[in-house]
Design a protein around this motif. Structure first.
Motif, PDB file in Angstrom:
ATOM      1  N   PHE A   1      27.014  28.074   4.373  1.00 54.78           N
ATOM      2  CA  PHE A   1      26.137  27.052   4.924  1.00 54.78           C
ATOM      3  C   PHE A   1      25.823  26.038   3.827  1.00 54.78           C
ATOM      4  N   ASP A   2      25.793  24.768   4.218  1.00 59.56           N
ATOM      5  CA  ASP A   2      25.598  23.689   3.244  1.00 59.56           C
ATOM      6  C   ASP A   2      24.587  22.698   3.802  1.00 59.56           C
ATOM      7  N   ALA A   3      23.443  22.551   3.114  1.00 58.26           N
ATOM      8  CA  ALA A   3      22.374  21.645   3.559  1.00 58.26           C
ATOM      9  C   ALA A   3      22.327  20.368   2.746  1.00 58.26           C
ATOM     10  N   SER A   4      23.408  20.043   2.012  1.00 58.34           N
ATOM     11  CA  SER A   4      23.364  18.881   1.128  1.00 58.34           C
ATOM     12  C   SER A   4      23.253  17.567   1.883  1.00 58.34           C
ATOM     13  N   ALA A   5      23.549  17.549   3.182  1.00 58.48           N
ATOM     14  CA  ALA A   5      23.398  16.316   3.964  1.00 58.48           C
ATOM     15  C   ALA A   5      21.951  16.065   4.357  1.00 58.48           C
ATOM     16  N   SER A   6      21.051  17.020   4.123  1.00 57.11           N
ATOM     17  CA  SER A   6      19.634  16.788   4.383  1.00 57.11           C
ATOM     18  C   SER A   6      19.135  15.670   3.470  1.00 57.11           C
ATOM     19  N   ALA A   7      18.163  14.905   3.940  1.00 55.28           N
ATOM     20  CA  ALA A   7      17.713  13.745   3.176  1.00 55.28           C
ATOM     21  C   ALA A   7      16.232  13.492   3.414  1.00 55.28           C
TER      22      ALA A   7
ATOM     23  N   ALA B   1       0.842  -1.191   0.000  1.00 59.63           N
ATOM     24  CA  ALA B   1       0.000   0.000   0.000  1.00 59.63           C
ATOM     25  C   ALA B   1       0.878   1.241   0.000  1.00 59.63           C
ATOM     26  N   PRO B   2       0.417   2.322  -0.655  1.00 56.91           N
ATOM     27  CA  PRO B   2       1.224   3.550  -0.662  1.00 56.91           C
ATOM     28  C   PRO B   2       1.581   3.962   0.760  1.00 56.91           C
ATOM     29  N   PRO B   3       2.871   4.153   1.052  1.00 58.58           N
ATOM     30  CA  PRO B   3       3.273   4.467   2.423  1.00 58.58           C
ATOM     31  C   PRO B   3       2.925   5.907   2.791  1.00 58.58           C
ATOM     32  N   THR B   4       2.777   6.116   4.081  1.00 59.37           N
ATOM     33  CA  THR B   4       2.597   7.474   4.581  1.00 59.37           C
ATOM     34  C   THR B   4       3.884   8.252   4.353  1.00 59.37           C
ATOM     35  N   ASN B   5       3.755   9.471   3.858  1.00 59.64           N
ATOM     36  CA  ASN B   5       4.942  10.262   3.567  1.00 59.64           C
ATOM     37  C   ASN B   5       5.742  10.527   4.834  1.00 59.64           C
ATOM     38  N   THR B   6       7.032  10.248   4.771  1.00 60.32           N
ATOM     39  CA  THR B   6       7.937  10.524   5.883  1.00 60.32           C
ATOM     40  C   THR B   6       8.553  11.901   5.697  1.00 60.32           C
ATOM     41  N   PRO B   7       8.470  12.766   6.710  1.00 59.48           N
ATOM     42  CA  PRO B   7       9.057  14.104   6.556  1.00 59.48           C
ATOM     43  C   PRO B   7      10.567  14.015   6.340  1.00 59.48           C
ATOM     44  N   PRO B   8      11.144  14.988   5.652  1.00 57.78           N
ATOM     45  CA  PRO B   8      12.590  14.984   5.439  1.00 57.78           C
ATOM     46  C   PRO B   8      13.341  15.323   6.719  1.00 57.78           C
ATOM     47  N   THR B   9      14.621  14.989   6.743  1.00 57.76           N
ATOM     48  CA  THR B   9      15.491  15.301   7.870  1.00 57.76           C
ATOM     49  C   THR B   9      16.432  16.441   7.470  1.00 57.76           C
ATOM     50  N   ALA B  10      16.389  17.517   8.241  1.00 57.20           N
ATOM     51  CA  ALA B  10      17.231  18.676   7.962  1.00 57.20           C
ATOM     52  C   ALA B  10      18.608  18.485   8.593  1.00 57.20           C
ATOM     53  N   SER B  11      19.647  18.811   7.839  1.00 64.61           N
ATOM     54  CA  SER B  11      21.017  18.724   8.347  1.00 64.61           C
ATOM     55  C   SER B  11      21.856  19.743   7.600  1.00 64.61           C
ATOM     56  N   PHE B  12      22.765  20.412   8.304  1.00 60.50           N
ATOM     57  CA  PHE B  12      23.641  21.345   7.607  1.00 60.50           C
ATOM     58  C   PHE B  12      24.982  21.465   8.311  1.00 60.50           C
ATOM     59  N   THR B  13      25.956  21.888   7.535  1.00 62.74           N
ATOM     60  CA  THR B  13      27.276  22.231   8.059  1.00 62.74           C
ATOM     61  C   THR B  13      27.524  23.700   7.762  1.00 62.74           C
ATOM     62  N   ASN B  14      28.443  24.290   8.502  1.00 59.14           N
ATOM     63  CA  ASN B  14      28.782  25.689   8.256  1.00 59.14           C
ATOM     64  C   ASN B  14      30.269  25.913   8.492  1.00 59.14           C
ATOM     65  N   SER B  15      30.779  26.908   7.824  1.00 56.90           N
ATOM     66  CA  SER B  15      32.174  27.297   7.985  1.00 56.90           C
ATOM     67  C   SER B  15      32.237  28.812   7.923  1.00 56.90           C
ATOM     68  N   CYS B  16      32.922  29.406   8.888  1.00 54.67           N
ATOM     69  CA  CYS B  16      32.967  30.866   8.978  1.00 54.67           C
ATOM     70  C   CYS B  16      34.402  31.373   8.983  1.00 54.67           C
ATOM     71  N   THR B  17      34.626  32.434   8.258  1.00 51.46           N
ATOM     72  CA  THR B  17      35.857  33.204   8.342  1.00 51.46           C
ATOM     73  C   THR B  17      35.475  34.592   8.815  1.00 51.46           C
TER      74      THR B  17
END
Length: 651
Positions: free
Chosen positions: A371-377, A349-365
């Motif tokens: 900021f990079d959110a590419s690890a979100s899935a 049966a069509p599954p219930t939609n699972t919300p995405p997981t937010a994840s980010f890295t940052n680097s500051c000078t």
């Protein structure tokens, strides 16, 4: 079937030319094939898969079996001819004699043809060219294709983790271009609502054979996290199939190769539900001599079916049928023993939609941050949007963003990601930014100089030992090493600091050869006394090591620390090696360094570190670069590129 195959022969020559082109993985293009738009049965894709062939009697039985099965296509999972380099056409003729010219016998490289050991993949790809319309990528190395081309049922994603091609080993670690390419290929299939995703690669990760996880944990967990339906492999000369596995679940955040974690098993039997996880199957049974199965292996608990030299040794291919709602697979015996294996994956049966997981890295000078959110899935779809609230009244959008804060301080940064079904996930994190350090030197090489480096944006004039072999163009500085055993030095002598934090990006126009290439960042140079250097040693296989040394005023080096291998970095031409080096304090001076691939996250810890108290060097000094190519190098002249130099006071 052979009538159909003969009709395709006329288009094979065009496919040969296209297959020989080496297409950058980061910039895939579409390659037309010769396969007809309609498959043998509407709404069905029927294919076979195996690897590790040779021209043995067993291999001939497998080729004949494929012809008898009469699939729409066959996936050849590497290690093809096992013959002499230059005789690739003979093996291709053996295959086409059995299956017919023009039949889609689709290749991905194994280690026996990636670097010329038993042939070259480009030559195999020329004599068994792509036959599938719409193929994207580099056929034989890294490609994907949707089948059928219109209203596809499946996307095949074929990759080459850790294979050594001319130019170096192909890394699929997190953040590398090939990892990102693979993720985009899978996500693209999901966003286009293609029912099935099947991945293939020569090296398996999980195994009860002879080898450990050659592809690496990163790419393996990507396939699991994206819930690729089936992953096919070869290399191990046996058959092995895992149970349906999943990560990102309770008790199994990630799968750790070399261990068994029961929580990573989503379904232990052979009748599985689509979307619950991934099945890994190795069919290294294409004809080369089989090897033993080791059921005492630490990963044995993952496997549901195995066959090898010591366990009903059987040659054959995996026979698979895909429909909109089902995948059925059978191991079909060609010769040898009597082993059989059957499994299926069926859509529930069509599954219930699972919300995405937010994840980010940052680097500051200073107060300027990236900021990079590419690890979100998203476990059951794709991340469609990324929205940012920087906690200072400013917002942004996009996977990667830049933001400059007005003042130093601590800010609550919120990332909200939205999946393709409209569900959202949020991550709130506090980040602290400090006032920007005053630059002692900076150079982005945005000028044109034909001899030498000219003047840096900050830091004064460059002094180059052999200016005739130095230039600036295309946004980089270039040091040319004309012959084996030569070196060159570029210095910013006007910079004086005894607490120095230096970053720069290095690259080459050719891979290292012979005994390697030595790229030394000079972090303190004192006239008449010598230098502190951190040396990046690039080997011919792409491995990179860091070493701290002290050089005398005449250039004689004293080792302060033995070379340390940089984890997760395999250099290939086109990559950028980002180095950060510090020299702080006096009596003693601490020299430390880290190195990573440009575009990936900076390592949290220093990878090399040493102290020294040599009199004469316990004062402020300049910075620069010393490059040396080994006397055994075989591909000079070699050009070293230098970019994005930034020198600040170490804080």
């Amino acid at each position: 079937m052979k009538v159909l195959k003969s009709a395709l022969t006329a288009l094979a020559t065009l496919s040969v030319v296209l297959a020989q082109a080496v297409i950058p993985a980061a910039a895939p293009i579409s390659v037309p094939g010769a396969m007809p738009a309609a498959l043998q049965e509407a709404g069905v894709v029927h294919f076979t898969a195996a690897g590790d062939y040779s021209s043995s009697a067993a291999a001939l039985s497998v080729f004949d079996q494929i012809n008898t099965i009469s699939p729409d296509l066959h996936l050849a999972l590497g290690d093809l001819g096992y013959g002499t380099t230059g005789q690739e056409q003979l093996w291709c003729d053996t295959v086409t004699d059995a299956v017919g010219a023009g039949f889609p016998f689709q290749l991905v490289s194994g280690n026996h043809e990636s670097d010329g050991q038993n042939g070259n993949i480009n030559d195999f790809s020329a004599c068994l060219p792509n036959q599938l319309p719409g193929l994207v990528g580099t056929y034989g190395r890294q490609w994907y294709v949707d089948v059928p081309a219109e209203n596809p049922l499946v996307r095949f994603v074929m990759i080459s983790p850790n294979l050594s091609f001319p130019g170096g080993s192909w890394s699929y670690n997190v953040g590398t271009p090939r990892y990102n390419w693979t993720a985009a290929a899978i996500d693209g299939a999901r966003s286009e609502h293609i029912p099935w995703v099947v991945a293939g690669m020569h090296y398996p990760c999980l195994s009860v054979g002879d080898y450990a996880c050659s592809p690496g944990a990163d790419i393996t967990n990507l396939l699991l996290n994206r819930k690729v339906d089936l992953v096919l492999g070869g290399h191990e000369h046996l058959y092995q199939r895992t149970r349906q596995l999943a990560s990102g679940v309770a008790g199994c955040a990630t799968l750790v190769p070399g261990t068994y974690t029961a929580a990573c098993v989503a379904d232990p039997d052979s009748t599985m539900v689509k979307g619950a996880g991934t099945v890994f199957t190795t069919a290294g049974t294409g004809g080369v001599a089989l090897r033993n199965v080791n059921m005492n292996d630490s990963e044995a608990g993952y496997f549901a079916a195995t066959s090898g030299l010591n366990s009903n040794p059987t040659f054959g291919a995996l026979n698979l049928t895909l429909k909109q709602d089902s995948l059925t697979a059978t191991f079909r015996r060609a010769s040898g023993g009597t082993f059989a294996d059957d499994f299926s994956i069926t859509a529930g049966a069509p599954p219930t939609n699972t919300p995405p997981t937010a994840s980010f890295t940052n680097s500051c000078t200073g107060t300027s941050c990236s900021f990079d959110a590419s690890a979100s899935a998203d476990a059951d779809g794709t991340v469609a949007q990324s929205a940012w609230d920087f906690g200072d009244g400013s917002t942004g959008s996009g996977t990667t963003v830049q933001h400059s804060f007005a003042a130093a301080g601590t800010y609550s940064v919120r990332l909200t990601v939205t999946d393709n079904d409209g569900a959202t996930g949020t991550l709130l994190r506090s980040i602290t930014v400090t006032a920007a350090a005053t630059a002692l030197a900076r150079d982005t090489f945005g000028r044109t100089v034909t001899s030498g480096f000219g003047a840096a944006e900050i830091g004064g004039n460059w002094s180059v030992a052999r200016a005739v072999d130095a230039s600036v163009s295309g946004g980089v500085g270039r040091l040319r090493l004309p012959t084996p055993g030569t070196s060159n030095t570029a210095m910013l002598n006007a910079v004086t600091s005894n607490s120095t934090d230096l970053q720069l990006v290095l690259g080459t126009d050719k891979p290292a050869s012979g005994s390697g290439l030595y790229l030394s960042t000079i972090v303190r140079s004192v006239a008449g006394a010598g230098q502190y250097r951190v040396k990046a040693i690039v080997a011919s296989n792409g491995q990179v090591k860091l070493q701290t040394v002290r050089a005398s005023a005449t250039g004689v080096e004293t080792v302060l620390q033995t070379p340390v291998t940089v984890p997760g970095v395999t250099y290939a031409v086109g990559d950028g090696l980002q180095m950060r080096v510090q020299a702080t304090g006096t009596s003693p001076t601490t020299i430390r360094a880290k190195l990573w691939e440009r575009g990936t996250s900076e390592p949290a810890t220093w990878q090399a570190s040493a102290t020294d108290t040599t009199a004469g060097l316990q004062v402020a000094g300049g910075v620069g670069l010393f490059a040396y190519v080994s006397g055994s190098a075989t591909n000079t002249p070699l050009v070293i590129t230098l970019d994005d130099l930034e020198v600040v006071k170490a804080g």
